[in-house]
Design a protein around this motif. Structure first.
Motif, PDB file in Angstrom:
ATOM      1  N   VAL A  34      -2.568  51.485  10.336  1.00 14.65           N
ATOM      2  CA  VAL A  34      -4.027  51.342  10.332  1.00 14.65           C
ATOM      3  C   VAL A  34      -4.388  50.045  11.052  1.00 14.65           C
ATOM      4  N   THR A  47     -10.470  52.919   8.982  1.00 14.88           N
ATOM      5  CA  THR A  47      -9.930  54.272   8.860  1.00 14.88           C
ATOM      6  C   THR A  47     -11.000  55.268   9.293  1.00 14.88           C
ATOM      7  N   GLU A  52      -8.644  57.905   3.226  1.00 14.17           N
ATOM      8  CA  GLU A  52      -7.669  56.994   3.838  1.00 14.17           C
ATOM      9  C   GLU A  52      -7.930  55.556   3.407  1.00 14.17           C
TER      10      GLU A  52
END
Length: 104
Positions: A34, A47, A52
């Motif tokens: 990420v 995200t 997420e």
């Protein structure tokens, strides 16, 4: 969709310096793939979904849970439809308005 999340999470029962505990969380975020940016007062990551984002926060807590009896956290969300890559673009937008050359 873009979910920008700014958060800080650290134990309050481990003394004055908590950087070893914060490093656990940063390592997990880095390994997740990420996009993120570490700041002196917290971390910002991006995200595409709420699930997420919440999963990253859950995993952050799991880094501390085994040996920390008290954990402090603060979280902010900036959610925007139809956008992505805002972790970089928001800064570039301000820099352009300041007349600064945008770094690539």
């Amino acid at each position: 969709m873009s979910f920008l999340v700014e958060f800080a999470m650290f134990p309050t029962d481990k003394g004055e310096s908590v950087s070893p505990y914060v490093a656990r969380i940063i390592k997990m975020i880095d390994e997740s793939g990420v996009p993120y940016k570490l700041t002196p007062m917290g971390t910002v990551f991006e995200t595409e979904t709420m699930d997420e984002a919440l999963e990253i926060l859950k995993k952050a807590y799991q880094q501390l849970e085994p040996d920390c009896n008290r954990v402090y956290s603060v979280v902010k969300f900036d959610i925007r439809k139809g956008k992505s890559n805002r972790l970089k673009q928001k800064i570039e937008s301000v820099e352009k308005k300041l007349g600064k050359e945008v770094s690539k």
